[in-house]
Design an enzyme around this catalytic site. Sequence first.
Site, short mmCIF file in Angstrom:
data_model
loop_
_atom_site.label_atom_id
_atom_site.label_comp_id
_atom_site.label_asym_id
_atom_site.label_seq_id
_atom_site.Cartn_x
_atom_site.Cartn_y
_atom_site.Cartn_z
N ASP A 21 10.90 9.62 2.91
CA ASP A 21 10.79 9.59 4.37
C ASP A 21 12.08 10.02 5.06
O ASP A 21 12.22 9.87 6.28
CB ASP A 21 10.39 8.17 4.84
N LYS A 71 -2.09 9.26 6.40
CA LYS A 71 -2.90 8.12 6.88
C LYS A 71 -4.03 8.62 7.76
O LYS A 71 -4.18 8.25 8.94
CB LYS A 71 -2.04 7.10 7.59
N ASN A 77 -15.31 15.33 10.33
CA ASN A 77 -14.97 16.76 10.33
C ASN A 77 -13.47 17.00 10.41
O ASN A 77 -12.91 17.84 9.71
CB ASN A 77 -15.68 17.48 11.48
N GLY A 183 9.51 -6.94 -0.94
CA GLY A 183 8.70 -7.15 -2.14
C GLY A 183 9.47 -6.83 -3.41
O GLY A 183 10.45 -6.08 -3.39
N GLY A 199 10.50 3.55 -0.80
CA GLY A 199 11.13 4.50 0.08
C GLY A 199 12.63 4.31 0.17
O GLY A 199 13.40 4.82 -0.64
N ARG A 200 13.06 3.52 1.16
CA ARG A 200 14.49 3.40 1.44
C ARG A 200 15.32 2.98 0.24
O ARG A 200 16.45 3.47 0.08
CB ARG A 200 14.69 2.41 2.61
O1 O7M Z 1 10.20 1.34 0.90
P1 O7M Z 1 10.12 1.60 2.39
O2 O7M Z 1 9.81 0.39 3.16
O3 O7M Z 1 11.29 2.36 2.91
O4 O7M Z 1 8.89 2.63 2.59
C1 O7M Z 1 7.57 2.29 2.31
C2 O7M Z 1 6.68 3.49 2.37
O5 O7M Z 1 5.34 3.06 2.13
C3 O7M Z 1 6.65 4.19 3.72
O6 O7M Z 1 6.44 5.58 3.49
C4 O7M Z 1 5.45 3.60 4.43
O7 O7M Z 1 4.88 4.49 5.33
C5 O7M Z 1 4.52 3.33 3.25
N1 O7M Z 1 3.58 2.20 3.44
C6 O7M Z 1 4.04 0.94 3.74
O8 O7M Z 1 5.24 0.69 3.80
N2 O7M Z 1 3.14 -0.06 3.99
C7 O7M Z 1 1.80 0.11 3.90
O9 O7M Z 1 1.04 -0.84 4.11
C8 O7M Z 1 1.32 1.37 3.55
C9 O7M Z 1 2.22 2.38 3.25
C10 O7M Z 1 1.69 3.55 2.64
O10 O7M Z 1 2.23 4.22 1.82
O11 O7M Z 1 0.45 3.83 2.97
C11 O7M Z 1 -0.16 4.81 2.30
#
Ligand code: O7M
Length: 222
Positions: A21, A71, A77, A183, A199-200
């Site tokens: 991200d 998402k 369509n 988590g 992600g981060r």
């Molecule tokens: O580890 P982070 O918190 O920096 O990033 C988490 C990534 O997972 C980030 O791209 C979010 O958009 C995605 N995500 C969530 O954090 N929570 C959700 O419930 C769902 C998603 C996700 O990936 O949905 C597909």
Amino acid sequence: MARTLRRGTMRLKHRIVAAIDATDVAHARSVGRALADRVDALKVNWPLVLAAGPSIVKEFAASAYVLCDFKIADIPNTNRLIVEQAVALGASGVICHAFAGEDSVRACVEAAKEAEVFVVTEMSHPGGQEFTAKHAEEFARLAVRAGAAGIIAPATRPERVRILRGIVGNRLILSPGVGAQGGKPADAIRAGADAVIVGRALYEAADPAKAATEIEAEIRNR
Ligand code: O7M
């Protein structure tokens, strides 16, 4: 030498999906390169696509399974059109929401063809408990009926992953919310997740490859 696009089912060797991200495109590219062989998929979401342009999907797809996390949550369509574009760019997987209804999810599955569709159930952030948690089991059943490859379930609430595992059988469960959201990777995997989405904790790490190796070791030694 140009590498061919590698499309197919997600191989769970490392049990990690890296969420790239980062909006500094040079940094995102460098993290993608460092992690391509150390994670099972690179997840691309709007922040990076808006910063780098859609061609970043094609670029990453040359060396990794790319999971397009748009998402998707529209009428059937429009969902179909979005999925077709993502797959044409080289996405091996796409992520859609369930709340738009079964016809909308089915449109994603049909348009994805050999690419995989993952359906969001309960979201990992606190607000995820306001609405998504109340319907997560229904969303998981919908995902199975629609022929999705798997679901997204919260690593921040492993007890919910366990319940959703009971619904989806052997479909994949990818769990975000590890690291920055609090988590623990081993807890999510123990609860039944196939892989964690990170992600981060990866793209902000001083050494993303080392951070991935450490998360993988934590999962292996759970
Ligand atoms: O580890 P982070 O918190 O920096 O990033 C988490 C990534 O997972 C980030 O791209 C979010 O958009 C995605 N995500 C969530 O954090 N929570 C959700 O419930 C769902 C998603 C996700 O990936 O949905 C597909």
